[in-house]
Design a protein around this motif. Structure first.
Motif, short mmCIF file in Angstrom:
data_model
loop_
_atom_site.label_atom_id
_atom_site.label_comp_id
_atom_site.label_asym_id
_atom_site.label_seq_id
_atom_site.Cartn_x
_atom_site.Cartn_y
_atom_site.Cartn_z
N MET A 165 15.91 18.90 1.99
CA MET A 165 15.05 18.79 3.17
C MET A 165 15.56 19.69 4.30
N MET A 166 16.87 19.73 4.53
CA MET A 166 17.41 20.60 5.59
C MET A 166 17.10 22.06 5.28
N TYR A 167 17.23 22.45 4.02
CA TYR A 167 16.93 23.82 3.60
C TYR A 167 15.46 24.14 3.86
N THR A 168 14.58 23.21 3.51
CA THR A 168 13.15 23.39 3.71
C THR A 168 12.81 23.48 5.19
N TYR A 169 13.40 22.61 6.02
CA TYR A 169 13.16 22.66 7.46
C TYR A 169 13.63 23.99 8.06
N ALA A 170 14.80 24.46 7.61
CA ALA A 170 15.32 25.74 8.12
C ALA A 170 14.40 26.88 7.72
N LEU A 171 13.91 26.89 6.47
CA LEU A 171 12.97 27.93 6.06
C LEU A 171 11.71 27.87 6.90
N ASP A 172 11.22 26.68 7.17
CA ASP A 172 10.03 26.51 8.00
C ASP A 172 10.27 27.09 9.40
#
Length: 176
Positions: A165-172
């Motif tokens: 989730m942190m990786y996805t939020y950072a990509l977003d």
């Protein structure tokens, strides 16, 4: 990141975790709770950072920093390093010092950022992987993201979900 409320379970639709942005704030605080509503971990975006950085907190009042995810961006690959702290865990408001730690986990995806894997940098052992599929909803004219998170045996599911989730939020954050 936008305000996200989601449920996570297995292929049989057994719910395990809920994730929410309790403050719907730009600061990017997200909490994962169990099915009974007990808060387990908090993911928090670091402000004013050279590289997109997220912290994973747990413990009493979710104030103990367990891990830090730091992005390395290149044109061809999107990659992050996850540093895992040893007890006693630093307080969430303490200095972000991870340079003395070896990255325990590498998260790497292709340029789309849709599919990524998490693996040990030294042994190359895969801890987990994520496949993201976007599905359009013609009635609401919106797209929804569906994720398949695979966690390898002996690896903590909550930890891998949190890192994903942190990786996805950072990509977003990077893409918007």
């Amino acid at each position: 990141s936008s305000g996200i409320n989601a449920e996570y379970g297995d292929l049989n639709n057994n719910e395990f975790f809920k994730i929410s942005n309790p403050l719907n704030s730009m600061r990017g605080k997200h909490v994962i709770s169990d099915v009974n509503g007990e808060e387990l971990v908090k993911m928090k975006k670091k402000l004013l950072s050279l590289h997109p950085t997220w912290h994973l907190n747990s413990g009493p009042k979710l104030e103990s920093r367990l891990a830090t995810l730091v992005f390395d961006l290149t044109l061809l690959k999107k990659k992050a390093r996850c540093y895992i702290y040893e007890p006693p865990y630093p307080h969430e408001d303490g200095d972000t010092k991870y340079e003395h730690l070896r990255p325990s986990l590498i998260v790497k995806s292709d340029t789309s950022g849709r599919d990524f894997k998490m693996f040990d940098e030294v042994t190359n052992e895969v801890w987990g992987s994520v496949v993201r599929r976007t599905h359009g909803n013609s009635e609401m004219l919106v797209e929804t993201d569906n994720y398949t998170v695979t966690v390898h045996p002996g690896v903590d599911v909550l930890f891998i979900l949190s890192v994903a989730m942190m990786y996805t939020y950072a990509l977003d954050d990077i893409e918007h």
